[in-house]
Design a protein around this motif. Structure first.
Motif, short mmCIF file in Angstrom:
data_model
loop_
_atom_site.label_atom_id
_atom_site.label_comp_id
_atom_site.label_asym_id
_atom_site.label_seq_id
_atom_site.Cartn_x
_atom_site.Cartn_y
_atom_site.Cartn_z
N ASN A 70 0.83 -1.19 0.00
CA ASN A 70 0.00 0.00 0.00
C ASN A 70 0.86 1.24 0.00
O ASN A 70 2.09 1.16 0.01
N THR A 71 0.21 2.38 -0.03
CA THR A 71 0.92 3.65 -0.16
C THR A 71 1.30 4.28 1.17
O THR A 71 1.91 5.35 1.19
N ASP A 507 -9.18 -4.33 0.11
CA ASP A 507 -8.15 -3.50 -0.50
C ASP A 507 -7.42 -2.70 0.57
O ASP A 507 -7.94 -2.44 1.65
N SER A 508 -6.20 -2.29 0.23
CA SER A 508 -5.45 -1.41 1.12
C SER A 508 -4.77 -0.35 0.25
O SER A 508 -3.86 -0.68 -0.50
N THR A 720 -3.36 3.36 -5.70
CA THR A 720 -3.59 1.92 -5.67
C THR A 720 -3.42 1.30 -7.05
O THR A 720 -2.78 0.26 -7.22
#
Length: 796
Positions: A70-71, A507-508, A720
């Protein structure tokens, strides 16, 4: 941050909760790595386990499907002879993030947002009620989308059937056929969170076949699985006790091989949970019991009615009931005889207990003729029954839906009724505890449920914290046992992703913009503050607009909507097209192919992606945004522009359509020469040459892939999808042709949201290995002996 244990000194790093929000002394909850068996993270309340992560599988903890690149942060798990620890490191120094273990045992990650000067929710570890430790007992599996949530694995039956009929699953399941060791085999179960590993054994060097052989030889071995699922799987994990705390995962679940008697094996078939036949048997038994009990009750009611008719005090009771009716208070917690008499119209046969009055039928809704509103309100505290901050009831604006409010602020909504369920309540399914329905007429609107079994005691509770939960009474405990909750997971937080944003729990980060929309405030989205939502990439112009179909979603808020029960979908579309203020449309009722019309006239808020039984919605889009069905429903950012080679065997039209859809770019020899400074040895491809395409591996390995994004597009990208595009690009430049995806696979990878295989070190990359992500045993050598390659234009 580092969580774990030094095996040499015994030093342990763990989290502990505060005693209360104002008292920092140690509370009841701790979160730590458990070193017993194959290590996993566990949350305990005092000494009682409340949650566990599942074992590490090389990519993530098996019970944490949302743990993905992830960011915000990168993560790793280290387990060797010296230490065991999980570690995460923030990727952007401008992002402030923290992990919190609250006094209630909630384990959450929060990020700071300057816009609100507050900590914003990012994700929670215990994200739904199937995360409750051992909710379904031994050999039971939890599915958050089912009702009831628990069921036995195939080949197993409830250990205490009466408890399961009463929705108490803690005793778990037992084998339908006993083992005999010599004739046993193994059944593969897929898509699961692996069971508790504190009594397990593991070996990192064995393969799956060797693992099976070792388990087969030991009659105490109950199951086996791969220790590491990367690159086809490696290592061996064995269990030697009952299998506890399993759950079904729609994404990123694992396979496990469970020891079964030969007669129970279902060869060449991967199974998940028990067959429907066992559920059918239980349902049949319940129905028979209900019918029998109903006949007895009917006889008793008849006798009681005849007896009461003869009583001489009827007139006195009538006058007393009328007096008490005038003093009616709908918020009373206790009801006297007069109130009950009033509510049942003096015990009239047209308003029997359980058929409109008090009893096993529960109604939530509003009488539009009188204005009487039935709703739930929370207590102020567990010990103070005065009215609290939360209320839960039907909202009458637009098309009705159930809404939870904290004071005047919405915190959760059910979504509109679609003929089968409220569109956001995926767990609302036919079940053995109660039936339910929704009534919406000119006179009243209400949701009701009715208990199916007179021996089942069930109640719905709105806690002082705003949790809407159903409990059933367990005589064996004796106590109220949790059955289900309305707020299944964190995506049920109202408007978490803002207007035109959609939440996906696996989701991440969880939030993404719908296809054709971009973040309204990109900097806030980078800081994980999504409340500002998304805006259209291309403005509407009414006369040329069209509609894009988005599938499998919870329908947006309906407070500014219009509906018709008689129209069909085509008529619905026509009406929305003619009205420039109409934003979206869908069927009102999804039964039998769909009927009715539901229109929206404001920003679409509080949408979420559902893995199953989601609905379709048609959203108004500019013409330039339409005509491409290869895109997924969520906008996850920009697509990379990797080079592509092909031969004359491709038809020109096919090539053009691929380029138009995926935004691929062709690079000629001149462009490559310029990018590499005429193929200078100081600017080799893979070591800085050819711009961000080949720098991607270094930055990907270091957890900094977002640095590839030019500042010129910083206002419109979505991180993403950028991460996914970089990931796919790296797969396309693998050293071995067998590791490179075909073009059709690339299209599916870019358009889908499934798990991608981890990339190895790219071909023609001659630097040292920078990350543990490449677990291959090959040396870091170039795929070309003389470090010079010739690309032949040939289709894969």
């Amino acid at each position: 941050m580092k969580l774990g244990r030094d095996l040499r000194t015994g030093f342990d790093r763990y989290l502990s909760s505060w005693k209360s929000p104002d008292d920092p002394s140690r509370g009841n909850f701790t979160f730590r790595n458990d070193p017993n068996g194959n290590p996993e993270q566990i949350l305990t309340e005092n000494s009682i386990v409340r949650y566990r992560s599942g074992p590490w599988n090389g990519l993530r903890f098996s019970g944490v499907p949302q743990l993905r690149p992830n960011t915000v942060y990168r993560f790793e798990f280290v387990f060797n002879d010296k230490e065991i620890y999980y570690r995460y490191q923030l990727l952007n120094s401008s992002i402030l993030s923290r992990l919190v273990l609250t006094q209630n045992g909630n384990f959450q990650r929060l990020t700071w947002t300057d816009q609100t000067d507050a900590w914003a929710f990012y994700l929670a570890l215990v994200d739904d009620y199937c995360s409750r430790y051992a909710l379904c007992g031994a050999y039971g599996s939890c599915d958050v989308t089912s009702s009831p949530a628990c069921s036995c694995l195939k080949g197993f039956l409830p250990k205490v059937p009466k408890d399961w009929d009463m929705m108490n699953w803690s005793a778990g399941c037992a084998r339908q056929t006993a083992l005999n060791c010599s004739g046993d085999g193994f059944q593969k179960y897929t898509g699961l969170k692996l069971p508790d590993t504190r009594k397990s054994w593991f070996n990192k060097s064995m393969n799956l076949e060797e693992c099976k052989s070792m388990c087969m030889k030991n009659c105490s071995c109950t199951a086996y699985a791969n220790l590491d699922i990367r690159e086809g799987g490696s290592g061996c994990l064995l269990w030697f006790s009952e299998l506890i705390d399993m759950r079904e995962l729609n994404e990123n679940g694992q396979g496990i091989y469970i020891r079964m008697a030969a007669s129970e094996l279902d060869h060449d078939v991967d199974v998940r949970i028990n067959s429907k036949s066992n559920k059918t048997k239980r349902m049949r038994n319940i129905v028979i019991s209900v019918v029998t009990t109903g006949m007895l009750l009917l006889g008793l009611v008849t006798v009681l009615f005849l007896w009461k008719k003869k009583q001489k005090k009827g007139s006195i009771l009538q006058r007393s009931a009328e007096d008490n009716c005038k003093k009616e208070n709908p918020e009373l917690q206790l009801f006297d005889f007069g109130t009950i008499s009033c509510s049942t119209n003096n015990f009239s046969h047209t308003n029997k207990l359980g058929q409109g009055g008090f009893g096993p039928v529960y109604k939530l809704g509003r009488n539009t003729m009188t204005g009487l509103d039935r709703y739930l309100s929370s207590w102020k505290t567990p010990d103070d029954p005065s009215r609290g901050a939360f209320t839960y009831g039907l909202r009458a604006d637009g098309y009705p839906e159930k809404v939870l409010r904290e004071n005047s602020l919405p915190r959760y909504r059910s979504g509109p009724w679609n003929g089968i369920r409220f569109s956001g309540c995926i767990q609302m399914k036919p079940n053995p505890v109660y039936t339910y329905g929704f009534v919406f007429t000119e006179k009243e609107m209400y949701y009701s449920y009715q208990l199916l079994h007179s021996s089942i005691l069930s109640r719905v509770v709105l806690s002082q914290n705003g949790n809407i939960q159903r409990f059933t009474w367990s005589s064996s405990s004796p106590s109220w046992v949790f059955y289900l909750t309305a707020q299944v997971d964190d995506c049920n937080r109202y408007a978490l992703c803002g207007a035109y944003g959609s939440c996906h729990i696996n989701d991440s980060p969880m939030c993404g913009c719908l296809r054709g929309f971009i973040p309204r405030a990109p900097k806030d989205w980078q800081m994980m503050s999504w409340s500002g939502g998304c805006k259209r990439r291309t403005p509407l112009n009414c006369s040329t607009d069209g509609f894009r179909k988005y599938t499998g979603v919870k329908l947006p808020e309906t407070n500014d909507s219009w509906f018709s029960k008689s129209m069909n979908l085509e008529e619905c579309k026509e009406m929305c097209t003619k009205n420039c203020s109409c934003i979206a449309y869908t069927n009102l009722d999804i039964r039998e192919g769909g009927s009715g019309c539901l229109l929206w006239f404001s920003d679409l808020v509080d949408i979420r992606k559902l893995n199953e039984i989601g609905q379709d919605i048609y959203i108004r889009m500019a013409a330039s945004e339409l005509g491409n069905n290869l895109y997924s429903d969520l906008e996850r950012g920009y697509t990379m522009s990797p080079s592509i080679s092909f031969s004359e065997n491709y038809e020109k039209s096919s090539i053009n359509s691929i380029f138009q859809a995926i935004l691929f770019t062709m690079f000629d020899l001149g462009a490559m020469a310029i990018a590499t400074d005429n193929f200078s040895v100081t600017n080799k491809i893979g070591e800085g040459g050819f711009g961000p395409v080949y720098k991607a591996w270094r930055l990907f390995a270091e957890g900094r892939p977002f640095e590839l994004i030019p500042e010129s597009v910083a206002e419109s990208y979505n991180l993403t999808e950028v991460l996914r595009s970089i990931h796919v690009g790296l797969l396309c430049v693998q050293c071995s042709p067998n590791d490179r995806p075909s073009m059709s696979s690339v299209v599916l990878m870019l358009c889908g949201e499934g798990t991608l295989p981890p990339p190895k070190q790219p071909g023609f990359f001659i630097e040292r290995d920078l990350t543990e992500a490449n677990t291959s045993s090959r040396q870091n050598t170039s795929c070309s002996v003389n470090e010079f390659t010739i690309t032949q234009l040939e289709a894969r």
